[in-house]
Design a protein around this motif. Structure first.
Motif, mmCIF file in Angstrom:
data_model
loop_
_atom_site.group_PDB
_atom_site.id
_atom_site.type_symbol
_atom_site.label_atom_id
_atom_site.label_comp_id
_atom_site.label_asym_id
_atom_site.label_seq_id
_atom_site.Cartn_x
_atom_site.Cartn_y
_atom_site.Cartn_z
ATOM 1 N N UNK A 1 0.840 -1.179 0.000
ATOM 2 C CA UNK A 1 0.000 0.000 0.000
ATOM 3 C C UNK A 1 0.886 1.243 0.000
ATOM 4 N N UNK A 2 0.482 2.267 -0.678
ATOM 5 C CA UNK A 2 1.278 3.472 -0.839
ATOM 6 C C UNK A 2 1.129 4.460 0.314
ATOM 7 N N UNK A 3 0.218 4.185 1.251
ATOM 8 C CA UNK A 3 0.048 5.087 2.391
ATOM 9 C C UNK A 3 -0.470 4.302 3.594
ATOM 10 N N UNK A 4 -0.347 4.936 4.766
ATOM 11 C CA UNK A 4 -0.903 4.399 6.005
ATOM 12 C C UNK A 4 -1.664 5.522 6.687
ATOM 13 N N UNK A 5 -2.870 5.239 7.142
ATOM 14 C CA UNK A 5 -3.722 6.239 7.787
ATOM 15 C C UNK A 5 -3.909 5.871 9.251
ATOM 16 N N UNK A 6 -3.757 6.841 10.150
ATOM 17 C CA UNK A 6 -3.896 6.571 11.580
ATOM 18 C C UNK A 6 -4.309 7.845 12.312
ATOM 19 N N UNK A 7 -5.265 7.764 13.206
ATOM 20 C CA UNK A 7 -5.589 8.877 14.102
ATOM 21 C C UNK A 7 -4.622 8.815 15.280
ATOM 22 N N UNK A 8 -3.999 9.935 15.599
ATOM 23 C CA UNK A 8 -3.015 9.914 16.685
ATOM 24 C C UNK A 8 -3.645 9.537 18.012
ATOM 25 N N UNK A 9 -4.885 9.958 18.247
ATOM 26 C CA UNK A 9 -5.498 9.687 19.541
ATOM 27 C C UNK A 9 -6.021 8.253 19.668
ATOM 28 N N UNK A 10 -5.904 7.467 18.603
ATOM 29 C CA UNK A 10 -6.201 6.033 18.682
ATOM 30 C C UNK A 10 -4.961 5.217 19.049
ATOM 31 N N UNK A 11 -3.799 5.873 19.091
ATOM 32 C CA UNK A 11 -2.550 5.213 19.462
ATOM 33 C C UNK A 11 -2.345 5.398 20.964
ATOM 34 N N UNK A 12 -2.136 4.296 21.658
ATOM 35 C CA UNK A 12 -1.944 4.339 23.116
ATOM 36 C C UNK A 12 -0.738 5.216 23.458
ATOM 37 N N UNK A 13 -0.910 6.210 24.329
ATOM 38 C CA UNK A 13 0.238 7.046 24.709
ATOM 39 C C UNK A 13 1.297 6.225 25.438
ATOM 40 N N UNK A 14 2.562 6.484 25.125
ATOM 41 C CA UNK A 14 3.668 5.786 25.792
ATOM 42 C C UNK A 14 4.135 6.544 27.025
ATOM 43 N N UNK A 15 3.729 7.791 27.123
ATOM 44 C CA UNK A 15 3.930 8.639 28.292
ATOM 45 C C UNK A 15 2.715 9.561 28.303
ATOM 46 N N UNK A 16 2.422 10.221 29.414
ATOM 47 C CA UNK A 16 1.221 11.068 29.441
ATOM 48 C C UNK A 16 1.172 12.060 28.267
ATOM 49 N N UNK A 17 0.147 11.919 27.429
ATOM 50 C CA UNK A 17 -0.069 12.822 26.311
ATOM 51 C C UNK A 17 0.828 12.619 25.110
ATOM 52 N N UNK A 18 1.733 11.632 25.128
ATOM 53 C CA UNK A 18 2.681 11.442 24.025
ATOM 54 C C UNK A 18 2.292 10.237 23.177
ATOM 55 N N UNK A 19 1.906 10.518 21.949
ATOM 56 C CA UNK A 19 1.477 9.478 21.013
ATOM 57 C C UNK A 19 2.568 9.295 19.959
ATOM 58 N N UNK A 20 3.302 8.192 20.044
ATOM 59 C CA UNK A 20 4.386 7.878 19.118
ATOM 60 C C UNK A 20 3.789 7.146 17.913
ATOM 61 N N UNK A 21 3.949 7.703 16.721
ATOM 62 C CA UNK A 21 3.268 7.193 15.534
ATOM 63 C C UNK A 21 4.153 6.416 14.572
ATOM 64 N N UNK A 22 5.440 6.316 14.835
ATOM 65 C CA UNK A 22 6.351 5.641 13.905
ATOM 66 C C UNK A 22 5.849 4.245 13.548
ATOM 67 N N UNK A 23 5.577 3.420 14.549
ATOM 68 C CA UNK A 23 5.133 2.047 14.287
ATOM 69 C C UNK A 23 3.727 2.010 13.700
ATOM 70 N N UNK A 24 2.830 2.828 14.228
ATOM 71 C CA UNK A 24 1.438 2.836 13.756
ATOM 72 C C UNK A 24 1.336 3.223 12.283
ATOM 73 N N UNK A 25 2.279 4.064 11.822
ATOM 74 C CA UNK A 25 2.279 4.498 10.424
ATOM 75 C C UNK A 25 3.247 3.695 9.557
ATOM 76 N N UNK A 26 3.905 2.697 10.136
ATOM 77 C CA UNK A 26 4.886 1.876 9.424
ATOM 78 C C UNK A 26 6.018 2.705 8.821
ATOM 79 N N UNK A 27 6.477 3.723 9.561
ATOM 80 C CA UNK A 27 7.579 4.563 9.080
ATOM 81 C C UNK A 27 8.893 3.797 9.155
ATOM 82 N N UNK A 28 9.704 3.919 8.123
ATOM 83 C CA UNK A 28 11.006 3.267 8.099
ATOM 84 C C UNK A 28 12.104 4.174 8.630
ATOM 85 N N UNK A 29 12.035 5.479 8.325
ATOM 86 C CA UNK A 29 13.113 6.399 8.677
ATOM 87 C C UNK A 29 12.665 7.619 9.457
ATOM 88 N N UNK A 30 11.393 7.806 9.607
ATOM 89 C CA UNK A 30 10.856 9.024 10.198
ATOM 90 C C UNK A 30 10.116 8.711 11.485
#
Length: 105
Positions: free
Chosen positions: A1-30
């Motif tokens: 697939x050429x893109x990945x779509x994700x709502x940040x607030x659907x990603x479990x925060x790893x610290x209070x208020x911090x939503x890390x999206x690298x894995x959820x968006x399948x980012x390789x370098x970003x």
């Protein structure tokens, strides 16, 4: 697939208020983090010298401070700051705020 779509607030925060999206968006370098901070939120001081990981901080709404190498930068909505990998940095927010952080080696 050429893109990945994700709502940040659907990603479990790893610290209070911090939503890390690298894995959820399948980012390789970003890395992408959304900080949905309450008034008085303080982050830990850190750097990314080990991974040569520079970051750009964009304050979408609210008001806060980014301390880089001991220098306090007052931030308002719309401000963007690039921080070098080996520079220490720490975030804090005076009001409820929303920030996007992007980083890559």
């Amino acid at each position: 697939m050429a893109y990945t779509h994700q709502r940040y607030d659907d990603v479990e925060p790893r610290a209070p208020g911090m939503h890390f999206l690298r894995d959820a968006l399948d980012c390789e370098n970003l890395g992408v983090t959304v900080v949905d901070a309450d008034e008085g939120w303080d982050g830990m001081e850190h750097d990314h010298a080990d991974g040569a990981h520079e970051e750009v901080y964009v304050l979408v709404s609210g008001r806060g401070t980014l301390t880089v190498e001991g220098e306090e930068l007052a931030l308002e909505s719309g401000d963007a700051v690039r921080v070098a990998p080996d520079a220490s940095r720490q975030l804090s927010f005076d009001t409820d705020s929303l920030m996007v952080i992007a980083g890559a080696p």
